[in-house]
Design an enzyme around this catalytic site. Structure first.
Site, PDB file in Angstrom:
ATOM      1  N   ASP A  42       0.810  -1.215   0.000  1.00  0.00           N
ATOM      2  CA  ASP A  42       0.000   0.000   0.000  1.00  0.00           C
ATOM      3  C   ASP A  42       0.850   1.275   0.000  1.00  0.00           C
ATOM      4  O   ASP A  42       1.663   1.487   0.902  1.00  0.00           O
ATOM      5  CB  ASP A  42      -0.906   0.030   1.235  1.00  0.00           C
ATOM      6  CG  ASP A  42      -1.785  -1.211   1.359  1.00  0.00           C
ATOM      7  OD1 ASP A  42      -1.276  -2.322   1.126  1.00  0.00           O
ATOM      8  OD2 ASP A  42      -2.959  -1.070   1.705  1.00  0.00           O
TER       9      ASP A  42
ATOM     10  N   GLU B  41      -4.404   2.231  -2.940  1.00  0.00           N
ATOM     11  CA  GLU B  41      -5.652   2.657  -2.306  1.00  0.00           C
ATOM     12  C   GLU B  41      -5.482   3.738  -1.237  1.00  0.00           C
ATOM     13  O   GLU B  41      -6.463   4.353  -0.831  1.00  0.00           O
ATOM     14  CB  GLU B  41      -6.387   1.458  -1.699  1.00  0.00           C
ATOM     15  CG  GLU B  41      -5.720   0.865  -0.486  1.00  0.00           C
ATOM     16  CD  GLU B  41      -6.734   0.421   0.557  1.00  0.00           C
ATOM     17  OE1 GLU B  41      -7.939   0.443   0.270  1.00  0.00           O
ATOM     18  OE2 GLU B  41      -6.299   0.074   1.666  1.00  0.00           O
ATOM     19  N   ASN B  42      -4.243   3.983  -0.796  1.00  0.00           N
ATOM     20  CA  ASN B  42      -3.989   5.033   0.198  1.00  0.00           C
ATOM     21  C   ASN B  42      -3.130   6.161  -0.367  1.00  0.00           C
ATOM     22  O   ASN B  42      -2.571   6.961   0.378  1.00  0.00           O
ATOM     23  CB  ASN B  42      -3.283   4.456   1.429  1.00  0.00           C
ATOM     24  CG  ASN B  42      -4.059   3.373   2.129  1.00  0.00           C
ATOM     25  OD1 ASN B  42      -3.589   2.246   2.257  1.00  0.00           O
ATOM     26  ND2 ASN B  42      -5.261   3.678   2.583  1.00  0.00           N
TER      27      ASN B  42
ATOM     28  N   HIS C 144     -10.483   1.256   0.421  1.00  0.00           N
ATOM     29  CA  HIS C 144     -10.562   2.693   0.139  1.00  0.00           C
ATOM     30  C   HIS C 144     -10.687   2.975  -1.370  1.00  0.00           C
ATOM     31  O   HIS C 144     -10.404   4.095  -1.820  1.00  0.00           O
ATOM     32  CB  HIS C 144      -9.330   3.416   0.693  1.00  0.00           C
ATOM     33  CG  HIS C 144      -9.260   3.436   2.194  1.00  0.00           C
ATOM     34  ND1 HIS C 144     -10.175   4.126   2.967  1.00  0.00           N
ATOM     35  CD2 HIS C 144      -8.400   2.829   3.055  1.00  0.00           C
ATOM     36  CE1 HIS C 144      -9.862   3.962   4.250  1.00  0.00           C
ATOM     37  NE2 HIS C 144      -8.802   3.174   4.329  1.00  0.00           N
TER      38      HIS C 144
ATOM     39  N   HIS D 263      -0.067  -2.883   6.163  1.00  0.00           N
ATOM     40  CA  HIS D 263       1.024  -1.906   6.064  1.00  0.00           C
ATOM     41  C   HIS D 263       2.314  -2.305   6.774  1.00  0.00           C
ATOM     42  O   HIS D 263       3.243  -1.497   6.857  1.00  0.00           O
ATOM     43  CB  HIS D 263       0.582  -0.532   6.597  1.00  0.00           C
ATOM     44  CG  HIS D 263      -0.500   0.110   5.797  1.00  0.00           C
ATOM     45  ND1 HIS D 263      -0.804   1.455   5.911  1.00  0.00           N
ATOM     46  CD2 HIS D 263      -1.364  -0.389   4.880  1.00  0.00           C
ATOM     47  CE1 HIS D 263      -1.807   1.751   5.093  1.00  0.00           C
ATOM     48  NE2 HIS D 263      -2.156   0.644   4.457  1.00  0.00           N
TER      49      HIS D 263
END
Length: 272
Positions: free
Chosen positions: A8, A39-40, A68, A180
């Protein structure tokens, strides 16, 4: 085939280290195909078209998302037209975008990438195992595709590992995302599928999973929200996984972690 998956990408720190280091990494490892979880990427929540194009320009071939996926509303029409960007396959039928896509690399070989999202402590989506099984009923490794990569985006290690064993011998690799933090369990399962529970993130590790520390600490210690989570802005580390597949079978013959930049101990695959 040599495949590189990046965990991520969180905020500007993650974008900077990915975009800044990727050309060097691709060349040094002679990578054929690059996947990144984006997505982040936009302030920690979702992704924009501009950021996606920046990733592609740096050498990313496929962007996968997660819970997300739709935080940046502008991405919905882009998801519909861009086959290189994937949201989880097990979203409801009429959700914008796609959960799997096939790609051709320069040699002419093909790779199928699919993403599913876990259901434990996540949004209550459709069954990820059933979604993968439906795809694999026709997507045959070594016949229809030269390589198949599955990204399982989830909280729980047992759910991710179960997906790895579920796919063993039928896909090249199963890689986890979302938490993460890079796990230390890179391995090849008995059936020939490469696996790692979580690839980690691309972002500033002087943080709480990529976010500035004050707000998460406030919520844990006082149980009171004081504001939004914001990505940490220190030097980022790019965390990923390098996988090499057998040209005849499509199964994995090598997997190793990659960590460059920032605070974590640097780690390169041995083939480098």
């Amino acid at each position: 085939m040599k495949i590189l998956y990046f965990g991520d990408v969180v905020g500007r720190a993650g974008r900077d280290v990915l975009v800044g280091r990727l050309p060097e990494i691709r060349q040094r490892l002679s990578v054929d195909f690059v996947v990144a979880n984006g997505e982040n990427a936009a302030g920690g929540f979702g992704i924009t078209e501009k950021i996606a194009e920046e990733f592609y320009g740096a050498g990313v071939d496929c962007i996968v998302l997660g819970n997300h996926s739709f935080d940046q509303k502008e991405i919905m029409p882009y998801l519909e037209k861009d086959a290189r960007m994937l949201r989880p396959l097990n979203y409801p039928k009429d959700t914008p975008g796609r959960g799997a896509s096939a790609f051709k690399i320069r040699s002419g070989k093909s790779i199928l990438v699919m993403q599913v999202m876990g259901r434990l402590f996540m949004d209550p989506l459709d069954d990820p195992f059933a979604a993968v099984e439906k795809m694999l009923a026709t997507a045959k490794l070594g016949k229809k595709y030269d390589a198949i990569l599955v990204d399982i985006h989830g909280e729980i290690t047992s759910e991710k590992m179960s997906m790895g064993h579920f796919c063993d011998g039928r896909v090249s690799a199963v890689v986890g995302s979302h938490t993460h933090v890079p796990t230390a369990d890179a391995q090849i399962f008995p059936g020939g599928t490469a696996y790692q529970t979580d690839a980690g993130m691309c972002g500033d590790y002087n943080s709480v999973i990529g976010m500035e520390k004050d707000e998460p600490l406030r919520r844990f210690t006082r149980k009171i929200a004081g504001g939004r989570f914001t990505p940490a802005t220190g030097e980022g580390t790019a965390c990923g996984i390098f996988i090499e597949t057998d040209d005849k079978t499509g199964l994995a013959k090598y997997i190793a972690p990659l960590r460059v930049g920032g605070r974590l101990i640097e780690c390169w695959p041995e083939t480098a």
